[in-house]
Structures are given as C-alpha cells and as structure tokens.
Design an enzyme around this catalytic site. Structure first.
Site, PDB file in Angstrom:
ATOM      1  N   THR A  35      -7.303   4.117   2.355  1.00 21.80           N
ATOM      2  CA  THR A  35      -7.807   2.738   2.355  1.00 21.80           C
ATOM      3  C   THR A  35      -6.686   1.715   2.582  1.00 21.80           C
ATOM      4  OG1 THR A  35      -7.654   2.717  -0.060  1.00 21.80           O
ATOM      5  CG2 THR A  35      -9.829   3.148   0.878  1.00 21.80           C
ATOM      6  N   ALA A  71      -2.559   4.283  -6.721  1.00 21.59           N
ATOM      7  CA  ALA A  71      -3.411   5.012  -5.780  1.00 21.59           C
ATOM      8  C   ALA A  71      -4.747   5.364  -6.428  1.00 21.59           C
ATOM      9  CB  ALA A  71      -2.698   6.284  -5.330  1.00 21.59           C
ATOM     10  N   TYR A 138     -16.502   4.560 -11.405  1.00 18.64           N
ATOM     11  CA  TYR A 138     -15.176   3.968 -11.195  1.00 18.64           C
ATOM     12  C   TYR A 138     -14.507   3.686 -12.540  1.00 18.64           C
ATOM     13  CZ  TYR A 138     -11.746   0.282 -10.364  1.00 18.64           C
ATOM     14  OH  TYR A 138     -10.599  -0.475 -10.375  1.00 18.64           O
ATOM     15  N   ASN A 167     -10.242  -9.966 -12.611  1.00 13.20           N
ATOM     16  CA  ASN A 167     -10.486 -10.189 -11.173  1.00 13.20           C
ATOM     17  C   ASN A 167      -9.224 -10.676 -10.464  1.00 13.20           C
ATOM     18  OD1 ASN A 167     -13.151 -10.182 -12.526  1.00 13.20           O
ATOM     19  ND2 ASN A 167     -13.825 -10.377 -10.411  1.00 13.20           N
TER      20      ASN A 167
END
Ligand code: UFG
Length: 324
Positions: A35, A71, A138, A167
């Site tokens: 990604t 990662a 997640y 965030n």
C-alpha cells in the site's frame, strides 16, 4: 541510533522516518509496497523492499538498535470484508518481527496502535485504562499485537511503547522541501476526501455520513492530530523504551471536531465553496471518539503544537504540490 522503520513507505511511517533522519538517526525502511509508495521513502533512508516474515531477521542482524513498527493493513471496512488478511498481516507479520527481534537481540520497539482497539467508548475522553472492545478485525488485530508486546516485555525483556492514534491528518515538509502526506487508494478519510473535491472542482459533493448522531450538529465528532505532532511523540517514545516494560499511550489533541466543522475549515483554507450532502450513516462509526492524552503529556512531556487549521493547510499544500 540505527533504526528500522517498518512500513516507512506509508503515510505515517514516511513522516516519522523523515523526522527521525532530521533528528540525526540512521534509518532503514522495510516495506513491501503493498500500500505504500517507494517515492515516499526519504532519500536519506536505506530502503529495502521486503516483508516482515522474509526479511526482518536479516535486516535486524545488520546492526539495528530499535524498531518503529508501522507496517500494517489499516482500512476498517476492508478488515470486515477480509478478516483473514488483517490477522495474517497485522498479527502474523508483527509476531514474525518480534521473533526476529528476539533472535537478533534487538529489544526496543515503538508500535503504531490505534483508537480502534477501544471500540464504542463508554466515556469521553478515552483513557488508556478504559475497556478494549474492538468492533472490527482491524482494531482486534492491533489489540492482539499490543497484548503480544506486553508478553514479550515480560518474558524477554523487550522495552516497548504502543501509541494509540486517533484521527491523524496533515502533511510534513522536510528541510529539503520534500512533502510527505496521505496517499491512500482507495481514500476513505474525511480530510483528504474533502480536499480532493476542492482540488478537482469536479461534479458531486462530499458525503457527510449521517447527521442524526447525538452530537451538537448531528455529525460524528473525532479527535484530529497533526502527523508532525505524532512524529514528535514517536521520538519521545523511542527515548523512553525501558527494558521489561510495555507502556501504552493515547495520542490525540483532546478536542473533538464534527464532520461539518472539518468541512468548514477545509472551505476556509481552500477558499472554495466545497459542496456537501448528507447520506446515511457509515456502518460502525461511533458518534464521538476523543482521546485523553494526559498520560503521554505527563510521562513523556509530549505537547500538541498544531491545530486543525494547520492540519488542513498542510494537507492542502501536499494535495496541491505533492505527488498524487
Ligand atoms: N466521513 C464522512 N465522509 C467521508 C469520510 C468520512 O462523513 O467521505 C466521516 C466518518 O463517518 C467519520 C469521520 O468523517 O465520522 C472521520 O472519518 P475517517 O474515515 O476520516 O476516520 P475514522 O474516524 O473512521 O477512522 C480513524 C482512523 C482509523 C481508526 C479509527 C479509530 O482512520 O484507522 O479512526 O476508530 F481505526
């Protein structure tokens, strides 16, 4: 120090790698580019394209003092659709890294954890002692890594710190003028999506996922933190890893902003009347997520220095001038 940054081609990993280099450290980035982007790796870092399972032990044995571990797969929706991918990458990959650290005698690690470990909070602001009940794979996979770190600290003397981000937003420019910022594909986050609308001036409107939440303006409230403030926390954490201890800190700025407020700041910064429309709620979004960062402030002396307007202004500079 000689540092291994896993995931250093991603958004947060590349910003922290850049900040570490500027602080005088010698950085090796290990990233499989699943990604991330090769051109996001700082020019002064050594870049190895590879995986935690196949390559971490070799890289660590070349003389690494500490690891900063970013990662991971990090999309909540994707994790619900494909949980096995998240367990394999996030927990499996991390366990391979921890085992490689144990074998090679590298004992210091700063781990990129997440507010998603808390799930639907019982109170606001959220403290580190609050219950961890993740509502998606997640968050569950990141929590499992936190648990593993506690065990590796107890059993093998690791000095570990987990930073639970809320965030993250904004972008960072290094002293050579290179910008590091958010380039996800697909992009699901609010600020880059709003700025993309401003940049393309295309048809359509920003989607506001629900305006019937129990918040002052009905839209979800989140705790936004500038990625450069986040990088500062990693530098402090690196210096605070203590053998045999695993410590966990929340990282937010302690103030919440609603989706409408964020869009308002984006309109001010860009000078554009970005259209927005209300759509149904997005599944799994808690109404309010705000961190208490009192622990990292009192224990490590961390301070927030950038506000929401700076986050949006920096993200806008990156969106206009950085690679896309
Ligand atoms: N939102 C919109 N429109 C959009 C995108 C987002 O209204 O186009 C809303 C969301 O519903 C949410 C808020 O804007 O209320 C923020 O959404 P983001 O997707 O930017 O961020 P999240 O709060 O969903 O996710 C963040 C991290 C995750 C982490 C989570 C912790 O990005 O990695 O916080 O709960 F898991």
């Amino acid at each position: 120090m000689r540092l291994l940054v896993t995931g250093g081609a991603g958004y947060i990993g590349s910003v922290v790698a850049s900040a570490l280099i500027e602080a005088g450290h010698d950085v090796t980035v290990l990233d499989d580019l699943s990604t991330g982007h090769a051109d996001a790796v700082p020019a002064k870092a050594t870049f190895i394209r590879g995986t935690l399972r196949d390559d971490a032990a070799r890289v660590l044995s070349e003389g690494i003092d500490a690891v900063l571990h970013f990662a991971a797969k990090s999309l909540v929706g994707e994790s619900v659709a494909n949980p096995a991918l998240y367990w394999s990458h996030n927990l499996g990959g991390s366990l391979a890294l921890l085992e490689a650290m144990r074998e090679t005698g590298v004992r210091r690690i700063v781990f990129s954890s997440t507010a998603a470990v808390y799930g639907e909070p019982e109170r606001t602001p959220i403290e580190e002692i609050d219950p961890t009940r993740p509502t998606n794979p997640y968050g569950a996979s990141k929590l499992a890594v936190d648990t593993s770190l506690t065990e590796f600290a107890r059993m093998y003397g690791f000095g570990a710190i987990s930073l639970r981000y809320f965030n993250v937003a904004g972008a960072h420019q290094d002293s050579d003028g290179k910008w590091y910022g958010e380039r996800h594909s697909p992009e699901t986050h609010l600020i880059p999506n709003v700025l993309k609308m401003a940049l393309t001036s295309g048809p359509g409107a920003v989607k506001i996922f629900g305006d019937d939440y129990p918040t002052p303006d009905g839209t979800c409230v989140r705790d936004y933190i500038h990625v450069a403030d986040l990088a500062g926390a990693h530098l402090l954490a690196l210096g605070a890893c203590t053998p045999g201890e695993h410590r966990i800190f929340n990282l937010g700025n302690g103030a919440g902003f609603s989706v409408r407020e964020v869009i308002g700041v984006c309109r001010e910064v860009t000078g554009q009347d970005i259209p927005a429309e209300v759509t149904p709620r997005r599944e799994g979004d808690p109404a309010v997520l705000v961190a208490s960062s009192a622990q990292i402030t009192s224990r490590l002396g961390w301070r927030v220095s950038r506000d929401l307007r700076t986050m949006v202004a920096d993200a806008w500079a990156f969106a206009q001038g950085g690679p896309r």
